[in-house]
Structures are given as structure tokens and as C-alpha cells.
Design an enzyme around this catalytic site. Structure first.
Site, PDB file in Angstrom:
ATOM      1  N   TYR A  49      -8.696   2.901  12.715  1.00  0.00           N
ATOM      2  CA  TYR A  49      -8.836   4.382  13.488  1.00  0.00           C
ATOM      3  C   TYR A  49     -10.119   4.458  14.260  1.00  0.00           C
ATOM      4  O   TYR A  49     -10.532   3.250  13.835  1.00  0.00           O
ATOM      5  CB  TYR A  49      -9.388   4.833  11.374  1.00  0.00           C
ATOM      6  CG  TYR A  49      -9.749   6.651  11.578  1.00  0.00           C
ATOM      7  CD1 TYR A  49      -9.192   7.803  12.139  1.00  0.00           C
ATOM      8  CD2 TYR A  49     -11.219   6.523  10.620  1.00  0.00           C
ATOM      9  CE1 TYR A  49      -9.362   8.365  12.124  1.00  0.00           C
ATOM     10  CE2 TYR A  49     -11.327   8.132  11.385  1.00  0.00           C
ATOM     11  CZ  TYR A  49     -10.620   8.801  12.014  1.00  0.00           C
ATOM     12  OH  TYR A  49     -10.912  10.717  11.782  1.00  0.00           O
TER      13      TYR A  49
ATOM     14  N   TYR B 256     -16.861   9.397   7.867  1.00  0.00           N
ATOM     15  CA  TYR B 256     -15.765   8.633   7.304  1.00  0.00           C
ATOM     16  C   TYR B 256     -17.264   7.194   7.061  1.00  0.00           C
ATOM     17  O   TYR B 256     -17.278   6.627   8.026  1.00  0.00           O
ATOM     18  CB  TYR B 256     -15.051   7.680   8.368  1.00  0.00           C
ATOM     19  CG  TYR B 256     -14.448   6.973   8.443  1.00  0.00           C
ATOM     20  CD1 TYR B 256     -13.110   7.965   7.594  1.00  0.00           C
ATOM     21  CD2 TYR B 256     -14.349   5.716   8.757  1.00  0.00           C
ATOM     22  CE1 TYR B 256     -11.981   7.260   7.373  1.00  0.00           C
ATOM     23  CE2 TYR B 256     -12.596   4.900   8.406  1.00  0.00           C
ATOM     24  CZ  TYR B 256     -12.357   5.721   7.575  1.00  0.00           C
ATOM     25  OH  TYR B 256     -11.757   4.547   7.536  1.00  0.00           O
TER      26      TYR B 256
ATOM     27  N   ASP C 157      -2.886  -5.635  -6.211  1.00  0.00           N
ATOM     28  CA  ASP C 157      -3.982  -5.304  -6.333  1.00  0.00           C
ATOM     29  C   ASP C 157      -5.100  -6.283  -5.174  1.00  0.00           C
ATOM     30  O   ASP C 157      -4.966  -7.296  -5.272  1.00  0.00           O
ATOM     31  CB  ASP C 157      -5.049  -5.444  -7.159  1.00  0.00           C
ATOM     32  CG  ASP C 157      -6.537  -4.388  -7.336  1.00  0.00           C
ATOM     33  OD1 ASP C 157      -7.226  -4.859  -6.619  1.00  0.00           O
ATOM     34  OD2 ASP C 157      -7.345  -4.269  -7.992  1.00  0.00           O
ATOM     35  N   ALA C 158      -5.187  -5.575  -4.241  1.00  0.00           N
ATOM     36  CA  ALA C 158      -4.774  -6.329  -2.515  1.00  0.00           C
ATOM     37  C   ALA C 158      -7.043  -6.721  -2.641  1.00  0.00           C
ATOM     38  O   ALA C 158      -7.190  -7.331  -1.955  1.00  0.00           O
ATOM     39  CB  ALA C 158      -4.654  -5.334  -1.421  1.00  0.00           C
TER      40      ALA C 158
ATOM     41  N   ARG D 252      -2.225  11.716   0.836  1.00  0.00           N
ATOM     42  CA  ARG D 252      -2.838  12.032  -0.470  1.00  0.00           C
ATOM     43  C   ARG D 252      -4.603  11.515  -0.242  1.00  0.00           C
ATOM     44  O   ARG D 252      -5.446  11.783  -0.913  1.00  0.00           O
ATOM     45  CB  ARG D 252      -2.210  11.567  -1.585  1.00  0.00           C
ATOM     46  CG  ARG D 252      -2.751  10.856  -2.932  1.00  0.00           C
ATOM     47  CD  ARG D 252      -1.816  10.483  -4.727  1.00  0.00           C
ATOM     48  NE  ARG D 252      -1.481   9.415  -2.899  1.00  0.00           N
ATOM     49  CZ  ARG D 252      -2.745   8.481  -4.255  1.00  0.00           C
ATOM     50  NH1 ARG D 252      -3.475   8.788  -4.321  1.00  0.00           N
ATOM     51  NH2 ARG D 252      -1.977   6.985  -2.950  1.00  0.00           N
ATOM     52  N   ALA D 253      -4.074   9.756   0.305  1.00  0.00           N
ATOM     53  CA  ALA D 253      -5.354   9.082  -0.067  1.00  0.00           C
ATOM     54  C   ALA D 253      -6.188  10.129   0.687  1.00  0.00           C
ATOM     55  O   ALA D 253      -7.559  10.295   0.429  1.00  0.00           O
ATOM     56  CB  ALA D 253      -5.047   7.673   0.252  1.00  0.00           C
TER      57      ALA D 253
ATOM     58  N   LYS E 294     -12.628  -1.411   9.431  1.00  0.00           N
ATOM     59  CA  LYS E 294     -11.997  -1.282  10.483  1.00  0.00           C
ATOM     60  C   LYS E 294     -12.346  -1.671  11.394  1.00  0.00           C
ATOM     61  O   LYS E 294     -11.654  -2.556  12.503  1.00  0.00           O
ATOM     62  CB  LYS E 294     -11.915   0.656  10.723  1.00  0.00           C
ATOM     63  CG  LYS E 294     -10.930   0.806   9.487  1.00  0.00           C
ATOM     64  CD  LYS E 294     -10.228   0.880   8.762  1.00  0.00           C
ATOM     65  CE  LYS E 294      -9.125   1.816   7.834  1.00  0.00           C
ATOM     66  NZ  LYS E 294      -7.339   0.820   7.785  1.00  0.00           N
TER      67      LYS E 294
ATOM     68  N   SER F 133      -0.627  -1.412   4.730  1.00  0.00           N
ATOM     69  CA  SER F 133      -0.995  -0.179   4.968  1.00  0.00           C
ATOM     70  C   SER F 133      -2.301   0.341   3.487  1.00  0.00           C
ATOM     71  O   SER F 133      -2.173   1.112   2.438  1.00  0.00           O
ATOM     72  CB  SER F 133       0.551   0.269   4.451  1.00  0.00           C
ATOM     73  OG  SER F 133      -0.036   1.875   4.967  1.00  0.00           O
TER      74      SER F 133
ATOM     75  N   GLY G 260       0.808  -1.267   0.519  1.00  0.00           N
ATOM     76  CA  GLY G 260       0.178  -0.377  -0.077  1.00  0.00           C
ATOM     77  C   GLY G 260       0.917   1.346  -0.270  1.00  0.00           C
ATOM     78  O   GLY G 260       0.293   1.965   0.512  1.00  0.00           O
TER      79      GLY G 260
ATOM     80  N   TYR H 158       0.908   6.867   6.125  1.00  0.00           N
ATOM     81  CA  TYR H 158       1.861   6.258   6.991  1.00  0.00           C
ATOM     82  C   TYR H 158       2.602   4.938   6.530  1.00  0.00           C
ATOM     83  O   TYR H 158       3.413   4.264   6.998  1.00  0.00           O
ATOM     84  CB  TYR H 158       0.949   5.821   7.486  1.00  0.00           C
ATOM     85  CG  TYR H 158       0.370   6.623   9.007  1.00  0.00           C
ATOM     86  CD1 TYR H 158       1.052   7.949  10.088  1.00  0.00           C
ATOM     87  CD2 TYR H 158      -0.992   6.345   9.150  1.00  0.00           C
ATOM     88  CE1 TYR H 158       0.164   8.708  10.168  1.00  0.00           C
ATOM     89  CE2 TYR H 158      -1.426   7.833   9.591  1.00  0.00           C
ATOM     90  CZ  TYR H 158      -1.140   8.773  10.608  1.00  0.00           C
ATOM     91  OH  TYR H 158      -1.415  10.360  11.282  1.00  0.00           O
TER      92      TYR H 158
END
Length: 344
Positions: free
Chosen positions: A214, A224, A115-116, A265-266, A232, A162, A51, A58
Site C-alpha cells: 500500500y 493507517y 496462521d502466518a 471486509r478487512a 508495508k 494476501s 489470506g 484482493y
């Protein structure tokens, strides 16, 4: 002891001074970065970070701290942004964010397309194969990448998850479709399970897997959405179960870091406001965290990187199944100090 299989720690019982590096501070670099690399030796160890696509998140910070301790760094990058990332590396666009404590630059030994959301080649639909952003690429499913890493490096010692994606993240949960909800779970939670399934057999005993979560997993965080909060929560629950299963099967530890908001960025793509001067979700989250955390200070990616180094090192040889908060203490608060109701 298992700790000796994955690096060495030079920490001793007697008190030792904490030193600081003199690396020039940038907008993304803490001026109080702890020099932990001097106390952890990961030379000869291999870390795969899934990632990483730029230097703002991170994942990069974790890779940098592991590299500073001597680990060999290989990463998995989402195919649609792979060429951009590789070009940036080639042009030296990330050099300022690559400086290690000794003044040298972090070297990413190899970048694999990953590509997970696809476990095996049979999972890849024709529409993806025909997509121009995947043109010329193959071997990007989790199983294929694990086999490629094994062929190149044999065993690995550290596995970092990540990555996350929720196609409907800007929608409230009440407006989220089943497809969007399941897509968020697939990309953000099950991907961690699949990574460990495929990489676990090539991990050395005493190795460590780490993911990022998170606070929305346990608290309501408006903005979110799209099922990301549920994803999460799944990730944290799976961390505990995988800690047991992977610990007994391979002697591998599994932990997750609940990180505070960072303007990566994400993250910056989540919930842009309506007006031209309106703040994005992540900007609001950062402001809220700074105003209400016990430690009223900025959170830097290096803070999470340092915590990750600890969890992936022999210093944490007995730590597994843990959700570690690195958020300036915001998770401990039950009242917003900057709320209108608190004003007198």
C-alpha cells in the site's frame, strides 16, 4: 526457457483486439473486466493463496483470475474464521463472485488453516492452543502448511501473500506500542519472508511469488497507523532482496502490487469514525482516490486480479523485484485536487 515451466502465453506480436466478458456487474465486479484468461494458459499449475477468507478482498480476485487461466487454486485461511469461510463455500454464499469467463464457477480445491505469525509448531503458545477459536485445529503454522501442500500437490508454481494485520492500526504511530508495532511487522511483512522460506523449496523453477502492499509505505497516510505503514515499507524492501535471493536459489520471481483502496471486509475495520454517520478510513481513502487520481474512476478488485495474473504468468518471465502500482495513478500525484487551498 523458464517461462515454459509455469504456463504458456498465446500472445503474439501482431495486434489483437481486447475483448470484454459479459459477466453481470455487481458492486464488487468491474463492468470492464479484461478477458485475459483467453491468452494465458496455467492449466496443470498450482497456486497457493495465503489470506483468503471471503470474496470481497484482493486475494479472492487474484485466485479468481488465476483459476480463469486454468490454475488449480488452494488457499490458506486464518483459523478463527476458517469454519465461517468453509461454511460459506459449502452453502454457495460466494457463487455470484465465483463466475469465470466461461460461465463456470471457480473451485477452491482445498482450504488449509494458516496462521502466518507462527513459523513452526514450537512457536505456538499455549494460550493459542487453548483458544476456542483454534479448537480442533492443528498444523496451521507456515512450515506445517507447506509440508501439507507438498504432500497433496508435490510442487507448486504460484505463491500469493494476501494477508496483513496490525492490532493497533487505529492508533497514530506516536501512540503505538512496541508490541503493537512488532506485531504488525510480524503478521504483515515477515510472514511473506517466512512463506517463501518454507514454500520456495517446493516451487517449480520459473514460479512466481506475489504480495500486496500500500502507498502508506512511502507516503504519510493519516489513519493507517499502528506500524502498518512501516510494515508495508519492510515488505517492499524485502521484495527486492527476496527477488535476488529466490531468483538465484530457485529461479523464482518475487513482486508486489501496491493496490489502491478497496472496501474489503478487512479494510472496513480500520479506523471507524466517531459519529453514527461518519465514514471509515477506507471509505475516506476511496473518496480521496476517486477525487485525486489521474484516472477518475472506481478501482475494482478485478483490476488487481488482472495485474496479478500478468505478474504470475509467463508474460512477466523477466519481471522481478518490482512494486507495481494498481491505483488509478494516485501514487504519481503530488497535489490534492480537492484540497480547500485549490478552490477558487
Amino acid at each position: 526457457a523458464p517461462a515454459n515451466e509455469v504456463g504458456r502465453s498465446s500472445f503474439v506480436a501482431s495486434p489483437a483486439p481486447v475483448t470484454q466478458t459479459n459477466v453481470k456487474s455487481t458492486s464488487r465486479t468491474s463492468s470492464t473486466q479484461l478477458s485475459m484468461a483467453a491468452t494465458v494458459d496455467l492449466k496443470g499449475k498450482v497456486a497457493f493463496i495465503a489470506g483468503v477468507a471471503d470474496s470481497t478482498g484482493y486475494g479472492w480476485a487474484i485466485a479468481k483470475q488465476l483459476a480463469d487461466a486454468g490454475a488449480t487454486i488452494v488457499v490458506g485461511t486464518w483459523p478463527p474464521v476458517l469454519k465461517i469461510f468453509q461454511m460459506g463455500l459449502k452453502k454457495g454464499n460466494f457463487e455470484e463472485d465465483s463466475v469465470l469467463s466461461d460461465g463456470s464457477l471457480m473451485k477452491i480445491e482445498k482450504v488449509y488453516p494458516l496462521d502466518a505469525v507462527f513459523d513452526v509448531p514450537e512457536d505456538v503458545p499455549q494460550e493459542i492452543k487453548d483458544n476456542k477459536r483454534y479448537a480442533g485445529l492443528d498444523g496451521y503454522t507456515i512450515e506445517e502448511v507447506a509440508k501439507a501442500v507438498e504432500a497433496d500437490y508435490g510442487k507448486i508454481d504460484i505463491l500469493v501473500h494476501s494477508l496483513a494485520n496490525g492490532p493497533e492500526v487505529t492508533k497514530p504511530l506516536l501512540e503505538t506500542s512496541r508490541k503493537g508495532y512488532l506485531a504488525a511487522s510480524s503478521a504483515s511483512a515477515y510472514s511473506a519472508v517466512s512463506l517463501l522460506q518454507k514454500f520456495g523449496p517446493i516451487m517449480n523453477e520459473g514460479g512466481s511469488m506475489l504480495s500486496l502492499t500500500y502507498i502508506a509505505s512511502e507516503k504519510a497516510i493519516p489513519g493507517y497507523g499502528g506500524g502498518m505503514s512501516s510494515a508495508k515499507a519492510q515488505l517492499e524492501s524485502d521484495t527486492r532482496v527476496l527477488a535476488f535471493e529466490a531468483g538465484r536459489k530457485w529461479g523464482v520471481r518475487v513482486n508486489t502490487i501496491s493496490a489502491g483502496p478497496l472496501k474489503s471486509r478487512a479494510a472496513s475495520a480500520i479506523g471507524t469514525g466517531e459519529g453514527p454517520k461518519s465514514k471509515t478510513f477506507i471509505e475516506l481513502a476511496i473518496d480521496y482516490s476517486r477525487a485525486n487520481s489521474p484516472l477518475a474512476q472506481d478501482l475494482y478488485s478485478d483490476d488487481v486480479g488482472s495485474a496479478a495474473l500478468f505478474l504470475c504468468s509467463p508474460m512477466a518471465r523477466s519481471v522481478t523485484g518490482v512494486t507495481l502500482y494498481v491505483d488509478n495513478g494516485l501514487h504519481a500525484m503530488g497535489m490534492a485536487l480537492d484540497a480547500e487551498s485549490m478552490k477558487q
